[in-house]
Design a protein around this motif. Structure first.
Motif, PDB file in Angstrom:
ATOM      1  N   ARG A 176       0.843  -1.197   0.000  1.00  0.00           N
ATOM      2  CA  ARG A 176       0.000   0.000   0.000  1.00  0.00           C
ATOM      3  C   ARG A 176       0.869   1.234   0.000  1.00  0.00           C
ATOM      4  O   ARG A 176       2.033   1.192   0.413  1.00  0.00           O
ATOM      5  CB  ARG A 176      -0.896   0.020   1.232  1.00  0.00           C
ATOM      6  N   LEU A 177       0.294   2.331  -0.440  1.00  0.00           N
ATOM      7  CA  LEU A 177       0.919   3.627  -0.218  1.00  0.00           C
ATOM      8  C   LEU A 177       0.537   4.067   1.193  1.00  0.00           C
ATOM      9  O   LEU A 177      -0.562   3.774   1.674  1.00  0.00           O
ATOM     10  CB  LEU A 177       0.461   4.641  -1.270  1.00  0.00           C
ATOM     11  N   ASP A 178       1.429   4.760   1.856  1.00  0.00           N
ATOM     12  CA  ASP A 178       1.254   5.104   3.265  1.00  0.00           C
ATOM     13  C   ASP A 178       0.176   6.161   3.481  1.00  0.00           C
ATOM     14  O   ASP A 178       0.112   7.156   2.769  1.00  0.00           O
ATOM     15  CB  ASP A 178       2.581   5.618   3.828  1.00  0.00           C
ATOM     16  N   HIS A 179      -0.657   5.907   4.490  1.00  0.00           N
ATOM     17  CA  HIS A 179      -1.648   6.873   4.966  1.00  0.00           C
ATOM     18  C   HIS A 179      -1.821   6.692   6.456  1.00  0.00           C
ATOM     19  O   HIS A 179      -1.680   5.580   6.974  1.00  0.00           O
ATOM     20  CB  HIS A 179      -2.985   6.723   4.232  1.00  0.00           C
ATOM     21  N   SER A 180      -2.179   7.748   7.116  1.00  0.00           N
ATOM     22  CA  SER A 180      -2.238   7.723   8.580  1.00  0.00           C
ATOM     23  C   SER A 180      -3.213   6.680   9.108  1.00  0.00           C
ATOM     24  O   SER A 180      -2.992   6.106  10.170  1.00  0.00           O
ATOM     25  CB  SER A 180      -2.592   9.105   9.121  1.00  0.00           C
ATOM     26  N   PHE A 181      -4.292   6.401   8.388  1.00  0.00           N
ATOM     27  CA  PHE A 181      -5.285   5.462   8.907  1.00  0.00           C
ATOM     28  C   PHE A 181      -4.800   4.016   8.914  1.00  0.00           C
ATOM     29  O   PHE A 181      -5.432   3.167   9.529  1.00  0.00           O
ATOM     30  CB  PHE A 181      -6.636   5.587   8.192  1.00  0.00           C
ATOM     31  N   GLU A 182      -3.678   3.717   8.235  1.00  0.00           N
ATOM     32  CA  GLU A 182      -3.120   2.368   8.267  1.00  0.00           C
ATOM     33  C   GLU A 182      -1.675   2.358   8.779  1.00  0.00           C
ATOM     34  O   GLU A 182      -1.063   1.296   8.851  1.00  0.00           O
ATOM     35  CB  GLU A 182      -3.117   1.747   6.872  1.00  0.00           C
TER      36      GLU A 182
END
Length: 170
Positions: free
Chosen positions: A42-48
């Motif tokens: 995945r590309l990084d995002h705060s929710f993960e």
């Protein structure tokens, strides 16, 4: 659950577009897509952020929509995070273009733009822009050549695959 849902609101608020050059798969069959999927990258995002063993389970809702149950493990907190949402087709049930909500009336795009059409074993999914990208598989591990081919496909469409996080599924 709060850690997965609240930051996701920024992503969901009114974001049901399709990124440039991305085309949702056609001849999509929801009944074959339902069930368990594992996040390979995945590309990084705060929710993960910081989550491993990330999976999604899709099942039918009584209203004809799709129940979405996302799970991931926080190694630092030694806890499972879970978020439940709902999804509905945007253009029709044979197009891999849905809108998903984890909070109230706010929806974000869920676009399946590459799919193993024969066995429904892998999928490339994005959100409303190219900062959201997931490689999903029915199995917790994916063969390197297949993973590399999916990464190349996403890169050719303009996704910054150099930022992919490869998810630990062990």
């Amino acid at each position: 659950m709060k850690n997965l849902v609240l930051p996701f609101l920024l992503f969901l608020f009114g974001c049901v577009g399709i990124p440039e050059r991305v085309k949702p798969v056609d001849h999509f069959q929801l009944e074959r897509y339902l069930g368990e999927w594992f996040e390979i990258a995945r590309l990084d995002h705060s929710f993960e952020r910081g989550l491993s063993r990330v999976s999604a389970h899709y099942s039918m809702r009584d209203d004809g929509g799709v129940r979405v149950l996302n799970r991931g493990y926080s190694e630092t907190k030694k806890t499972w995070k879970q978020a439940e949402g709902k999804a509905y087709f945007v253009q029709g049930p044979d197009i891999g273009y849905l809108k998903v909500s984890f909070f109230g009336p706010f929806y974000g795009s869920y676009i399946i733009f590459d799919l193993d059409r024969e066995h429904y074993r892998y999928a490339l999914v994005c959100g409303p822009d190219k900062s959201y990208l997931w490689i999903l598989s029915r199995d917790p591990k994916m063969q390197g050549d297949l993973r590399d081919a999916l990464i190349a496909r996403a890169a050719a469409l303009g996704f910054d695959t150099s930022g992919l996080i490869f998810v630990d599924q062990q």
